[in-house]
Write a protein that holds these residues in place. Structure first.
Motif, PDB file in Angstrom:
ATOM      1  N   MET A   1      37.004  17.526  47.763  1.00  0.00           N
ATOM      2  CA  MET A   1      36.771  18.267  46.528  1.00  0.00           C
ATOM      3  C   MET A   1      37.566  19.569  46.567  1.00  0.00           C
ATOM      4  SD  MET A   1      34.596  16.587  44.637  1.00  0.00           S
ATOM      5  CE  MET A   1      33.891  17.802  43.576  1.00  0.00           C
ATOM      6  N   LYS A   2      38.015  20.034  45.427  1.00  0.00           N
ATOM      7  CA  LYS A   2      38.690  21.320  45.368  1.00  0.00           C
ATOM      8  C   LYS A   2      37.659  22.422  45.572  1.00  0.00           C
ATOM      9  CE  LYS A   2      42.584  20.196  42.463  1.00  0.00           C
ATOM     10  NZ  LYS A   2      43.329  20.548  41.266  1.00  0.00           N
ATOM     11  N   ASP A   3      38.071  23.501  46.234  1.00  0.00           N
ATOM     12  CA  ASP A   3      37.164  24.618  46.462  1.00  0.00           C
ATOM     13  C   ASP A   3      36.805  25.289  45.146  1.00  0.00           C
ATOM     14  OD1 ASP A   3      37.183  24.247  49.182  1.00  0.00           O
ATOM     15  OD2 ASP A   3      38.850  25.624  49.503  1.00  0.00           O
ATOM     16  N   VAL A   4      35.556  25.715  45.051  1.00  0.00           N
ATOM     17  CA  VAL A   4      35.111  26.420  43.856  1.00  0.00           C
ATOM     18  C   VAL A   4      35.676  27.836  43.859  1.00  0.00           C
ATOM     19  CG1 VAL A   4      33.093  27.279  42.619  1.00  0.00           C
ATOM     20  CG2 VAL A   4      33.028  25.041  43.674  1.00  0.00           C
ATOM     21  N   ARG A   5      35.687  28.492  45.015  1.00  0.00           N
ATOM     22  CA  ARG A   5      36.210  29.847  45.124  1.00  0.00           C
ATOM     23  C   ARG A   5      37.668  29.777  45.605  1.00  0.00           C
ATOM     24  NH1 ARG A   5      32.779  33.311  43.718  1.00  0.00           N
ATOM     25  NH2 ARG A   5      33.886  35.110  44.505  1.00  0.00           N
ATOM     26  N   VAL A   6      38.545  30.435  44.853  1.00  0.00           N
ATOM     27  CA  VAL A   6      39.967  30.433  45.189  1.00  0.00           C
ATOM     28  C   VAL A   6      40.432  31.865  45.470  1.00  0.00           C
ATOM     29  CG1 VAL A   6      40.552  28.348  43.925  1.00  0.00           C
ATOM     30  CG2 VAL A   6      40.592  30.519  42.759  1.00  0.00           C
ATOM     31  N   SER A   7      41.391  32.017  46.366  1.00  0.00           N
ATOM     32  CA  SER A   7      41.970  33.325  46.661  1.00  0.00           C
ATOM     33  C   SER A   7      43.004  33.672  45.605  1.00  0.00           C
ATOM     34  CB  SER A   7      42.635  33.317  48.033  1.00  0.00           C
ATOM     35  OG  SER A   7      41.681  33.126  49.034  1.00  0.00           O
ATOM     36  N   ILE A   8      42.982  34.919  45.152  1.00  0.00           N
ATOM     37  CA  ILE A   8      43.941  35.387  44.152  1.00  0.00           C
ATOM     38  C   ILE A   8      44.531  36.713  44.610  1.00  0.00           C
ATOM     39  CG2 ILE A   8      42.860  34.234  42.197  1.00  0.00           C
ATOM     40  CD1 ILE A   8      41.676  36.984  41.465  1.00  0.00           C
ATOM     41  N   ILE A   9      45.651  37.094  44.028  1.00  0.00           N
ATOM     42  CA  ILE A   9      46.293  38.371  44.315  1.00  0.00           C
ATOM     43  C   ILE A   9      46.256  39.208  43.045  1.00  0.00           C
ATOM     44  CG2 ILE A   9      48.434  39.506  44.993  1.00  0.00           C
ATOM     45  CD1 ILE A   9      49.148  36.934  46.485  1.00  0.00           C
ATOM     46  N   LEU A  10      45.782  40.455  43.169  1.00  0.00           N
ATOM     47  CA  LEU A  10      45.769  41.399  42.056  1.00  0.00           C
ATOM     48  C   LEU A  10      46.910  42.388  42.255  1.00  0.00           C
ATOM     49  CD1 LEU A  10      41.954  42.169  41.932  1.00  0.00           C
ATOM     50  CD2 LEU A  10      43.209  40.604  40.476  1.00  0.00           C
ATOM     51  N   GLU A  11      47.698  42.616  41.194  1.00  0.00           N
ATOM     52  CA  GLU A  11      48.859  43.499  41.281  1.00  0.00           C
ATOM     53  C   GLU A  11      48.738  44.614  40.250  1.00  0.00           C
ATOM     54  OE1 GLU A  11      53.225  42.244  42.083  1.00  0.00           O
ATOM     55  OE2 GLU A  11      52.896  42.153  39.933  1.00  0.00           O
ATOM     56  N   CYS A  12      49.114  45.830  40.637  1.00  0.00           N
ATOM     57  CA  CYS A  12      49.036  46.997  39.756  1.00  0.00           C
ATOM     58  C   CYS A  12      49.993  46.828  38.573  1.00  0.00           C
ATOM     59  CB  CYS A  12      49.382  48.258  40.542  1.00  0.00           C
ATOM     60  SG  CYS A  12      49.325  49.754  39.550  1.00  0.00           S
ATOM     61  N   THR A  13      49.493  47.081  37.370  1.00  0.00           N
ATOM     62  CA  THR A  13      50.323  46.914  36.177  1.00  0.00           C
ATOM     63  C   THR A  13      51.247  48.104  35.954  1.00  0.00           C
ATOM     64  OG1 THR A  13      48.549  47.796  34.824  1.00  0.00           O
ATOM     65  CG2 THR A  13      48.704  45.402  35.018  1.00  0.00           C
ATOM     66  N   SER A  14      50.827  49.312  36.322  1.00  0.00           N
ATOM     67  CA  SER A  14      51.687  50.473  36.083  1.00  0.00           C
ATOM     68  C   SER A  14      52.803  50.570  37.115  1.00  0.00           C
ATOM     69  CB  SER A  14      50.865  51.759  36.056  1.00  0.00           C
ATOM     70  OG  SER A  14      50.238  51.961  37.292  1.00  0.00           O
ATOM     71  N   CYS A  15      52.589  50.128  38.339  1.00  0.00           N
ATOM     72  CA  CYS A  15      53.654  50.139  39.363  1.00  0.00           C
ATOM     73  C   CYS A  15      54.756  49.154  39.004  1.00  0.00           C
ATOM     74  CB  CYS A  15      53.100  49.770  40.733  1.00  0.00           C
ATOM     75  SG  CYS A  15      52.208  51.087  41.542  1.00  0.00           S
TER      76      CYS A  15
ATOM     77  N   GLU B   1      38.761  36.985  45.872  1.00  0.00           N
ATOM     78  CA  GLU B   1      38.411  35.621  45.487  1.00  0.00           C
ATOM     79  C   GLU B   1      37.730  35.631  44.132  1.00  0.00           C
ATOM     80  OE1 GLU B   1      35.882  34.067  48.533  1.00  0.00           O
ATOM     81  OE2 GLU B   1      37.575  33.555  49.819  1.00  0.00           O
ATOM     82  N   LYS B   2      37.850  34.497  43.425  1.00  0.00           N
ATOM     83  CA  LYS B   2      37.131  34.335  42.170  1.00  0.00           C
ATOM     84  C   LYS B   2      36.630  32.904  42.081  1.00  0.00           C
ATOM     85  CE  LYS B   2      40.555  32.861  38.786  1.00  0.00           C
ATOM     86  NZ  LYS B   2      41.133  33.130  37.480  1.00  0.00           N
ATOM     87  N   ASN B   3      35.607  32.703  41.252  1.00  0.00           N
ATOM     88  CA  ASN B   3      35.052  31.389  41.026  1.00  0.00           C
ATOM     89  C   ASN B   3      35.907  30.682  39.989  1.00  0.00           C
ATOM     90  OD1 ASN B   3      33.449  29.218  39.987  1.00  0.00           O
ATOM     91  ND2 ASN B   3      31.680  30.162  40.975  1.00  0.00           N
ATOM     92  N   ARG B   4      36.433  29.537  40.351  1.00  0.00           N
ATOM     93  CA  ARG B   4      37.351  28.792  39.485  1.00  0.00           C
ATOM     94  C   ARG B   4      36.685  28.356  38.178  1.00  0.00           C
ATOM     95  NH1 ARG B   4      41.494  25.100  41.492  1.00  0.00           N
ATOM     96  NH2 ARG B   4      40.557  25.481  43.506  1.00  0.00           N
ATOM     97  N   TYR B   5      35.398  28.027  38.203  1.00  0.00           N
ATOM     98  CA  TYR B   5      34.717  27.475  37.033  1.00  0.00           C
ATOM     99  C   TYR B   5      34.131  28.551  36.127  1.00  0.00           C
ATOM    100  CZ  TYR B   5      35.286  23.295  39.790  1.00  0.00           C
ATOM    101  OH  TYR B   5      35.832  22.281  40.534  1.00  0.00           O
ATOM    102  N   ASN B   6      33.616  29.639  36.675  1.00  0.00           N
ATOM    103  CA  ASN B   6      33.008  30.692  35.857  1.00  0.00           C
ATOM    104  C   ASN B   6      34.040  31.622  35.242  1.00  0.00           C
ATOM    105  OD1 ASN B   6      30.538  29.656  36.490  1.00  0.00           O
ATOM    106  ND2 ASN B   6      30.116  31.157  38.094  1.00  0.00           N
ATOM    107  N   THR B   7      35.148  31.854  35.935  1.00  0.00           N
ATOM    108  CA  THR B   7      36.189  32.762  35.460  1.00  0.00           C
ATOM    109  C   THR B   7      37.483  31.968  35.315  1.00  0.00           C
ATOM    110  OG1 THR B   7      35.130  34.443  36.811  1.00  0.00           O
ATOM    111  CG2 THR B   7      37.236  35.011  35.836  1.00  0.00           C
ATOM    112  N   THR B   8      37.669  31.379  34.162  1.00  0.00           N
ATOM    113  CA  THR B   8      38.859  30.541  33.960  1.00  0.00           C
ATOM    114  C   THR B   8      40.084  31.352  33.565  1.00  0.00           C
ATOM    115  OG1 THR B   8      38.157  30.131  31.694  1.00  0.00           O
ATOM    116  CG2 THR B   8      37.513  28.514  33.344  1.00  0.00           C
ATOM    117  N   SER B   9      39.884  32.508  32.922  1.00  0.00           N
ATOM    118  CA  SER B   9      41.026  33.328  32.513  1.00  0.00           C
ATOM    119  C   SER B   9      41.479  34.210  33.677  1.00  0.00           C
ATOM    120  CB  SER B   9      40.642  34.201  31.323  1.00  0.00           C
ATOM    121  OG  SER B   9      39.592  35.064  31.693  1.00  0.00           O
ATOM    122  N   ASP B  10      42.625  34.884  33.490  1.00  0.00           N
ATOM    123  CA  ASP B  10      43.134  35.779  34.528  1.00  0.00           C
ATOM    124  C   ASP B  10      42.203  36.974  34.693  1.00  0.00           C
ATOM    125  OD1 ASP B  10      45.251  34.157  34.988  1.00  0.00           O
ATOM    126  OD2 ASP B  10      46.706  35.366  33.883  1.00  0.00           O
ATOM    127  N   LEU B  11      42.024  37.398  35.924  1.00  0.00           N
ATOM    128  CA  LEU B  11      41.111  38.482  36.260  1.00  0.00           C
ATOM    129  C   LEU B  11      41.830  39.818  36.157  1.00  0.00           C
ATOM    130  CD1 LEU B  11      38.198  38.770  37.290  1.00  0.00           C
ATOM    131  CD2 LEU B  11      39.122  38.755  39.597  1.00  0.00           C
TER     132      LEU B  11
END
Length: 66
Positions: A4-18, A36-46
């Motif tokens: 099964m695919k993992d529910v929690r996935v690792s993501i990278i957050l990058e500064c928008t002003s830099c 990390e974020k939950n793939r099913y609860n947060t479908t849009s970009d964080l």
């Protein structure tokens, strides 16, 4: 049996002003956080307010593709 695919996935957050400043070479780097974020609860970009050590203030950090 397939895994099964993992529910929690690792993501990278990058500064928008830099990212905008880095085009003009004013900034020495780009602030990035790994979380990390939950793939099913947060479908849009964080988007989170995080501290950027290059801007020296709290800025919006958006999810980038890994």
């Amino acid at each position: 049996m397939a895994k099964m695919k993992d529910v929690r996935v690792s993501i990278i957050l990058e500064c928008t002003s830099c990212v905008r400043k880095n085009i003009n070479k004013e900034s020495s780097g780009i602030s990035r956080y790994i979380t990390e974020k939950n793939r099913y609860n947060t479908t849009s970009d964080l988007e989170l307010q995080k501290f950027c050590r290059y801007c020296k203030k709290h800025t919006t950090h958006r999810e980038i593709k890994k």
